[in-house]
Design a protein around this motif. Sequence first.
Motif, PDB file in Angstrom:
ATOM      1  N   ASP A   7       0.887  -1.384  -0.120  1.00 48.26           N
ATOM      2  CA  ASP A   7       0.122  -0.048   0.056  1.00 48.26           C
ATOM      3  C   ASP A   7       0.680   1.206  -0.160  1.00 48.26           C
ATOM      4  N   HIS A   8       1.820   1.193   0.267  1.00 48.63           N
ATOM      5  CA  HIS A   8       2.940   2.263   0.328  1.00 48.63           C
ATOM      6  C   HIS A   8       4.108   2.558  -0.447  1.00 48.63           C
ATOM      7  N   ILE A   9       4.369   1.424  -0.807  1.00 49.21           N
ATOM      8  CA  ILE A   9       5.579   1.571  -2.089  1.00 49.21           C
ATOM      9  C   ILE A   9       5.239   0.675  -3.399  1.00 49.21           C
ATOM     10  N   SER A  10       5.941   0.967  -4.215  1.00 47.33           N
ATOM     11  CA  SER A  10       5.646  -0.030  -5.411  1.00 47.33           C
ATOM     12  C   SER A  10       5.758  -1.556  -5.373  1.00 47.33           C
ATOM     13  N   ILE A  11       4.955  -2.278  -5.997  1.00 48.45           N
ATOM     14  CA  ILE A  11       4.783  -3.413  -5.791  1.00 48.45           C
ATOM     15  C   ILE A  11       6.336  -4.470  -5.906  1.00 48.45           C
ATOM     16  N   HIS A  12       7.027  -4.080  -6.894  1.00 48.94           N
ATOM     17  CA  HIS A  12       8.204  -4.640  -7.247  1.00 48.94           C
ATOM     18  C   HIS A  12       9.396  -4.509  -5.893  1.00 48.94           C
ATOM     19  N   TRP A  13       9.181  -3.266  -5.407  1.00 50.74           N
ATOM     20  CA  TRP A  13      10.088  -3.065  -4.116  1.00 50.74           C
ATOM     21  C   TRP A  13       9.678  -3.674  -2.988  1.00 50.74           C
ATOM     22  N   ALA A  14       8.401  -3.785  -2.936  1.00 49.32           N
ATOM     23  CA  ALA A  14       7.619  -4.599  -1.723  1.00 49.32           C
ATOM     24  C   ALA A  14       8.140  -5.852  -1.636  1.00 49.32           C
ATOM     25  N   PHE A  15       8.064  -6.523  -2.961  1.00 45.00           N
ATOM     26  CA  PHE A  15       8.243  -7.774  -3.096  1.00 45.00           C
ATOM     27  C   PHE A  15       9.584  -8.119  -2.972  1.00 45.00           C
ATOM     28  N   ILE A  36      22.242 -23.503   1.859  1.00 42.47           N
ATOM     29  CA  ILE A  36      22.358 -23.913   0.522  1.00 42.47           C
ATOM     30  C   ILE A  36      20.788 -24.845   0.299  1.00 42.47           C
ATOM     31  N   ASP A  37      20.507 -25.561   1.013  1.00 43.70           N
ATOM     32  CA  ASP A  37      19.363 -26.495   1.027  1.00 43.70           C
ATOM     33  C   ASP A  37      17.975 -25.662   1.095  1.00 43.70           C
ATOM     34  N   ARG A  38      17.846 -25.106   2.464  1.00 40.25           N
ATOM     35  CA  ARG A  38      16.535 -24.379   2.773  1.00 40.25           C
ATOM     36  C   ARG A  38      16.601 -23.018   2.283  1.00 40.25           C
ATOM     37  N   GLY A  39      17.622 -22.238   2.221  1.00 40.19           N
ATOM     38  CA  GLY A  39      17.617 -21.075   1.634  1.00 40.19           C
ATOM     39  C   GLY A  39      17.439 -20.893   0.083  1.00 40.19           C
ATOM     40  N   GLY A  40      17.863 -21.845  -0.482  1.00 40.21           N
ATOM     41  CA  GLY A  40      17.764 -22.139  -2.009  1.00 40.21           C
ATOM     42  C   GLY A  40      16.208 -22.587  -2.328  1.00 40.21           C
ATOM     43  N   ALA A  41      15.919 -23.433  -1.605  1.00 40.15           N
ATOM     44  CA  ALA A  41      14.644 -23.990  -1.840  1.00 40.15           C
ATOM     45  C   ALA A  41      13.370 -22.591  -1.639  1.00 40.15           C
ATOM     46  N   GLN A  42      13.654 -21.977  -0.466  1.00 45.87           N
ATOM     47  CA  GLN A  42      12.751 -20.810  -0.275  1.00 45.87           C
ATOM     48  C   GLN A  42      12.949 -19.812  -1.449  1.00 45.87           C
ATOM     49  N   LEU A  43      14.062 -19.700  -1.666  1.00 52.87           N
ATOM     50  CA  LEU A  43      14.292 -18.624  -2.892  1.00 52.87           C
ATOM     51  C   LEU A  43      13.643 -19.235  -4.093  1.00 52.87           C
ATOM     52  N   VAL A  44      13.612 -20.396  -4.628  1.00 58.26           N
ATOM     53  CA  VAL A  44      12.889 -20.855  -5.795  1.00 58.26           C
ATOM     54  C   VAL A  44      11.381 -20.617  -5.582  1.00 58.26           C
ATOM     55  N   TYR A  45      10.730 -21.452  -4.399  1.00 62.96           N
ATOM     56  CA  TYR A  45       9.453 -21.362  -4.440  1.00 62.96           C
ATOM     57  C   TYR A  45       8.666 -20.384  -3.901  1.00 62.96           C
ATOM     58  N   LEU A  46       9.337 -19.338  -3.197  1.00 64.02           N
ATOM     59  CA  LEU A  46       8.785 -18.250  -2.430  1.00 64.02           C
ATOM     60  C   LEU A  46       9.112 -16.880  -3.329  1.00 64.02           C
ATOM     61  N   SER A  78       9.315 -18.134  -8.107  1.00 61.75           N
ATOM     62  CA  SER A  78       8.105 -18.647  -8.787  1.00 61.75           C
ATOM     63  C   SER A  78       6.990 -17.879  -8.782  1.00 61.75           C
ATOM     64  N   PRO A  79       6.841 -17.090  -7.762  1.00 62.52           N
ATOM     65  CA  PRO A  79       5.567 -15.984  -7.731  1.00 62.52           C
ATOM     66  C   PRO A  79       6.048 -14.735  -8.589  1.00 62.52           C
ATOM     67  N   TYR A  80       7.164 -14.544  -8.463  1.00 61.45           N
ATOM     68  CA  TYR A  80       7.731 -13.234  -9.246  1.00 61.45           C
ATOM     69  C   TYR A  80       7.670 -13.408 -10.740  1.00 61.45           C
ATOM     70  N   ALA A  81       7.617 -14.743 -11.180  1.00 62.17           N
ATOM     71  CA  ALA A  81       7.429 -14.875 -12.619  1.00 62.17           C
ATOM     72  C   ALA A  81       6.171 -14.392 -13.256  1.00 62.17           C
ATOM     73  N   PHE A  82       5.061 -14.121 -12.180  1.00 64.77           N
ATOM     74  CA  PHE A  82       3.690 -13.481 -12.578  1.00 64.77           C
ATOM     75  C   PHE A  82       3.871 -12.080 -13.151  1.00 64.77           C
TER      76      PHE A  82
END
Length: 80
Positions: A22-30, A56-66, A69-73
């Motif tokens: 609500d306060h800044i650009s959606i890209h910056w907020a993301f 490596i394991d959890r940080g990478g998985a969260q980076l891909v899935y959270l 993946s949503p930023y592709a939209f």
Amino acid sequence: MNYFFLAAAFFAFHLLMAYLVDHISIHWAFMICSAVSVFLVVTYLRLVAGLRFCGIDRGGAQLVYLVLSPYAFFSADTRG
């Protein structure tokens, strides 16, 4: 209790995004929400499971899935 803290760190993305967009650009907020959520998960898992597993394991998985993946939209539709 570990699952609760991990879920809270993961959910921090959604909660912060809802208020910040609500306060800044959606890209910056993301980007800010992604950084905060990944930071929370990685720093908590560093204390619980060790540096290699969290980074490596959890940080990478969260980076891909959270994050990626949503930023592709947000990308432009190239199919015409």
